[in-house]
Motif scaffolding. Sequence first.
Motif, short mmCIF file in Angstrom:
data_model
loop_
_atom_site.label_atom_id
_atom_site.label_comp_id
_atom_site.label_asym_id
_atom_site.label_seq_id
_atom_site.Cartn_x
_atom_site.Cartn_y
_atom_site.Cartn_z
N LYS A 176 0.83 -1.20 0.00
CA LYS A 176 0.00 0.00 0.00
C LYS A 176 0.87 1.25 0.00
CE LYS A 176 -3.65 2.70 0.79
NZ LYS A 176 -3.00 3.98 1.11
N ASN A 232 -4.22 -6.06 -8.55
CA ASN A 232 -4.83 -6.71 -7.38
C ASN A 232 -5.01 -8.21 -7.59
OD1 ASN A 232 -5.05 -4.46 -5.73
ND2 ASN A 232 -7.07 -3.90 -6.52
N ILE A 253 -6.07 -3.25 -3.23
CA ILE A 253 -5.78 -1.85 -2.91
C ILE A 253 -6.53 -1.01 -3.94
CG2 ILE A 253 -3.99 -0.07 -2.82
CD1 ILE A 253 -2.02 -2.25 -1.94
N ASP A 254 -7.24 0.01 -3.49
CA ASP A 254 -8.09 0.81 -4.38
C ASP A 254 -9.06 -0.10 -5.14
OD1 ASP A 254 -6.61 3.05 -3.60
OD2 ASP A 254 -5.18 2.80 -5.24
N ARG A 283 -9.26 6.56 -6.40
CA ARG A 283 -8.61 5.74 -5.39
C ARG A 283 -9.44 5.73 -4.11
NH1 ARG A 283 -2.87 6.65 -3.81
NH2 ARG A 283 -3.16 4.43 -3.29
#
Length: 233
Positions: A4, A180, A186-187, A51
Amino acid sequence: MSRKEDVDRLYEILNELENAVGGKRKLENCDGRMDWPRRGVYFFFDPREERKSTDELRVTRVGTHAVSRGSETTLWDRLKTHRGTLSGKYAGGGNHRGSVFRKEVGRAIIAREGGEQKYPDWGEGSSAEPEVRKRELDMEKEVSKHIRNLPFLWIKINDKPGAGSKRAFVERNSIALLSNFGKEPIDPREQAWLGNHSPKRKIRESGLWNVDYVDESYKRGFLEEMRGIVRSL
């Protein structure tokens, strides 16, 4: 340092890049007369995707060109192929057989709209007969409309073509970091993101219009190399 934190660092570098090149552009407003570097890496964003932790637009495609030794393809050559044609017999459309980006966006639109029977030849082969291209023109126009509205940035890296180029290094590791696929998201992607309709699991689960490198680990060192390149622009 966590993934991250590394993703955050990449977006910080992209913000520096945006300032260096004078802001994001859209292909609908671009042509070959602009001051493009001969070679580089590009980052496409989606104007409907932000995001999770900020209001920054999310990267949805990373790419480069001329990674085969001897290739003469320029950055604008690659971007123009993604943009599609502006005039001639296929005006407003393009040739998805020359652009993996266009091909995969088209596949997702076709899947979303249940158009598999209408476009049975989409993505088949490296070329197509005129009658096939004519049948596919409406979908090519839909693909052009989508891609031309995506903001993008580019980083100038004028190195020689080859799999060991800095461009290939930046592209590969940027994709691996942002993906991902098989990782803690993430996001997370918005439910309405077109890529969720892709027949390809790697696109759906990575959250990127990329297939190559989405299932790889990244080398953290690419971030400092990329930052150095951006700060030298």
